[in-house]
Design an enzyme around this catalytic site. Structure first.
Site, PDB file in Angstrom:
ATOM      1  CE  LYS A 128     -18.380 -11.625   0.642  1.00  0.00           C
ATOM      2  NZ  LYS A 128     -18.238 -10.515  -0.302  1.00  0.00           N
ATOM      3  CB  CYS A 147      -0.960   0.005   1.182  1.00  0.00           C
ATOM      4  SG  CYS A 147      -2.290  -1.194   0.986  1.00  0.00           S
ATOM      5  CB  ALA A 178      -9.745 -10.455  -1.470  1.00  0.00           C
ATOM      6  CE1 TYR A 227      -1.899  -1.170   7.152  1.00  0.00           C
ATOM      7  CE2 TYR A 227      -1.671  -1.324   4.770  1.00  0.00           C
ATOM      8  CZ  TYR A 227      -1.460  -1.850   6.027  1.00  0.00           C
ATOM      9  OH  TYR A 227      -0.810  -3.053   6.166  1.00  0.00           O
TER      10      TYR A 227
HETATM   11  P1  NAD Z   1      -3.385  -8.610  12.230  1.00  0.00           P
HETATM   12  O1  NAD Z   1      -4.397  -7.528  12.369  1.00  0.00           O
HETATM   13  O2  NAD Z   1      -3.862 -10.007  12.232  1.00  0.00           O
HETATM   14  O3  NAD Z   1      -2.267  -8.465  13.367  1.00  0.00           O
HETATM   15  C1  NAD Z   1      -1.872  -7.227  13.897  1.00  0.00           C
HETATM   16  C2  NAD Z   1      -1.890  -7.357  15.406  1.00  0.00           C
HETATM   17  O4  NAD Z   1      -1.456  -6.115  15.981  1.00  0.00           O
HETATM   18  C3  NAD Z   1      -3.294  -7.633  15.963  1.00  0.00           C
HETATM   19  O5  NAD Z   1      -3.322  -8.833  16.694  1.00  0.00           O
HETATM   20  C4  NAD Z   1      -3.564  -6.442  16.853  1.00  0.00           C
HETATM   21  O6  NAD Z   1      -4.297  -6.754  18.020  1.00  0.00           O
HETATM   22  C5  NAD Z   1      -2.160  -5.961  17.182  1.00  0.00           C
HETATM   23  N1  NAD Z   1      -2.189  -4.580  17.645  1.00  0.00           N
HETATM   24  C6  NAD Z   1      -2.945  -3.552  17.146  1.00  0.00           C
HETATM   25  N2  NAD Z   1      -2.761  -2.469  17.896  1.00  0.00           N
HETATM   26  C7  NAD Z   1      -1.898  -2.804  18.879  1.00  0.00           C
HETATM   27  C8  NAD Z   1      -1.356  -2.097  19.984  1.00  0.00           C
HETATM   28  N3  NAD Z   1      -1.695  -0.821  20.215  1.00  0.00           N
HETATM   29  N4  NAD Z   1      -0.500  -2.741  20.787  1.00  0.00           N
HETATM   30  C9  NAD Z   1      -0.171  -4.051  20.574  1.00  0.00           C
HETATM   31  N5  NAD Z   1      -0.665  -4.758  19.554  1.00  0.00           N
HETATM   32  C10 NAD Z   1      -1.517  -4.147  18.715  1.00  0.00           C
HETATM   33  O7  NAD Z   1      -2.568  -8.271  10.908  1.00  0.00           O
HETATM   34  P2  NAD Z   1      -1.545  -9.176  10.080  1.00  0.00           P
HETATM   35  O8  NAD Z   1      -2.211  -9.541   8.821  1.00  0.00           O
HETATM   36  O9  NAD Z   1      -0.964 -10.227  10.946  1.00  0.00           O
HETATM   37  O10 NAD Z   1      -0.438  -8.076   9.728  1.00  0.00           O
HETATM   38  C11 NAD Z   1       0.774  -7.959  10.468  1.00  0.00           C
HETATM   39  C12 NAD Z   1       1.579  -6.782   9.917  1.00  0.00           C
HETATM   40  O11 NAD Z   1       1.821  -6.972   8.523  1.00  0.00           O
HETATM   41  C13 NAD Z   1       0.883  -5.442  10.048  1.00  0.00           C
HETATM   42  O12 NAD Z   1       1.840  -4.450  10.341  1.00  0.00           O
HETATM   43  C14 NAD Z   1       0.327  -5.202   8.677  1.00  0.00           C
HETATM   44  O13 NAD Z   1       0.152  -3.824   8.389  1.00  0.00           O
HETATM   45  C15 NAD Z   1       1.389  -5.842   7.804  1.00  0.00           C
HETATM   46  N6  NAD Z   1       0.856  -6.251   6.485  1.00  0.00           N
HETATM   47  C16 NAD Z   1      -0.018  -7.293   6.399  1.00  0.00           C
HETATM   48  C17 NAD Z   1      -0.506  -7.678   5.157  1.00  0.00           C
HETATM   49  C18 NAD Z   1      -1.450  -8.825   5.017  1.00  0.00           C
HETATM   50  O14 NAD Z   1      -1.846  -9.119   3.882  1.00  0.00           O
HETATM   51  N7  NAD Z   1      -1.848  -9.505   6.080  1.00  0.00           N
HETATM   52  C19 NAD Z   1      -0.119  -6.968   4.006  1.00  0.00           C
HETATM   53  C20 NAD Z   1       0.748  -5.904   4.135  1.00  0.00           C
HETATM   54  C21 NAD Z   1       1.258  -5.564   5.386  1.00  0.00           C
END
Ligand code: NAD
Length: 329
Positions: free
Chosen positions: A201, A121, A194, A150
């Protein structure tokens, strides 16, 4: 390294939970897992780890998290799929508090390696207007015009990691994840992405006998999706490399959203009537990962075929769905 303390921030989430399990499999004995959610809501819990429930928006909690750590994996973020990030821009940007306080605390605690999970992103929106994509190279993040909310937070934190290296000699490593999917992720509730949403779904249609599906957008949007196992391998390779610039970590197998539905239908063994919700959040029209640089620097790129990863994801969500709603909703 195996007896040095490793910290995973965001360990209650999808990728963080898998990362803790992977570190354990690779023989690490001292793991601190941190998340703001109550432990009962973590997707995976490693009972041998030191599991801390802390709000990492707060600076003092980041010091508690980073104390005595050799490596820190900073995955904590307030995020979700398009349905979430298009409607919660301020919340997404507030994650800058986590990123900033974690960087400062890790630096002050003498952390040797810091991994930061950035995102596709960050890429300039102008380069993602057509479904007929040119895959995104790392340099395409500039001039900056990332995903509103984001994406700006991710790009800003990438820059902070860079300046922490330049000014303080701090060793941060950065991957730009492209859509990660797999078991033990969010599959309902509004934050799902997605692949999980489509699996859910299709499963609901199969179990209820109502053979219809709602698709966000016109279904022609293109994307690539990386299976979680590839993400974990990439995180390990990038963290322990000397690559200081952000690197794409994603599959380059391009698929339309319609194509993703085809795959889920094939796994389920059904065909559904498609309804297109054109005003739903759908993100950019097209996006793919250019893996030239990761191939050149690491001699590797995510290899798992979408069909293979979707099969595992579908079956996991199926079991979760039936456990929650019974064999028929
Ligand atoms: P997720 O939402 O499953 O995990 C993120 C975790 O961070 C959650 O469990 C949430 O409770 C925790 N969190 C949020 N705020 C917090 C706080 N204040 N203190 C402590 N913990 C906190 O997301 P994910 O898919 O596991 O993604 C992990 C990382 O990878 C993120 O930084 C996300 O932006 C990045 N990312 C993910 C994807 C994807 O496709 N999943 C793509 C690009 C980037």
């Amino acid at each position: 390294m195996n007896d040095q303390l490793i910290v995973v921030a965001g360990a209650g989430g999808f990728i963080g939970g898998h990362l803790v399990a992977d570190l354990r499999r690779r023989g690490h004995t001292k793991i601190r897992a941190v998340d703001v959610k109550p432990l009962s809501e973590w997707y995976q819990v490693d009972k041998q780890a030191q599991n801390l429930v802390l709000d990492l928006n707060l600076r003092d909690n980041c010091y508690t998290a980073c104390k005595d750590a050799a490596e820190v994996y900073c995955l904590a973020a307030d995020m979700g799929g398009m349905g979430f990030i298009e409607t919660h821009k301020a919340a997404c940007m507030l994650t800058v508090l986590i990123s900033t306080h974690m960087l400062v605390a890790a630096r002050d605690c003498g952390v040797k390696r810091f991994f930061y999970s950035s995102s596709a992103c960050v890429y300039n929106a102008d380069k993602q207007k057509s479904e007929d994509v040119i895959p995104l190279k790392e340099a395409d993040a500039y001039p900056a015009m990332p995903e509103d909310g984001y994406g700006w937070e991710k790009l800003f934190t990438e820059r902070m990691c860079r300046h922490f290296r330049e000014d303080f000699g701090f060793q941060a490593r950065i991957a730009r994840f492209h859509n990660v999917y797999g078991p033990f992720g969010t599959w309902e509730g509004g934050r799902e992405k997605a692949p999980a949403a489509i699996c859910r779904k299709v499963i609901a249609a199969k179990l209820t006998g109502k053979h219809e599906i709602e698709i966000w957008g016109n279904g022609k949007q293109t994307r690539s999706f990386m299976y979680i196992d590839d993400c974990l391998k990439g995180i390990d390779m990038i963290t322990h490399s000397d690559i200081i610039e952000p690197l794409n970590l994603g599959s380059d197998e391009l698929v339309t959203i319609n194509g993703l539905v085809d795959i889920a239908e094939e796994i389920a063994g059904i065909k559904l009537k498609r309804h297109y919700k054109l005003d739903a959040p759908k993100g950019v029209n097209g996006r793919n990962s250019d893996n030239t640089l990761i191939q050149k620097l690491l001699g590797w790129a995510p290899p798992t075929r979408l069909r293979t990863g979707m099969e595992k994801t579908y079956h996991w969500i199926y079991d979760e769905y039936v456990a929650k709603y019974g064999p028929r909703k």
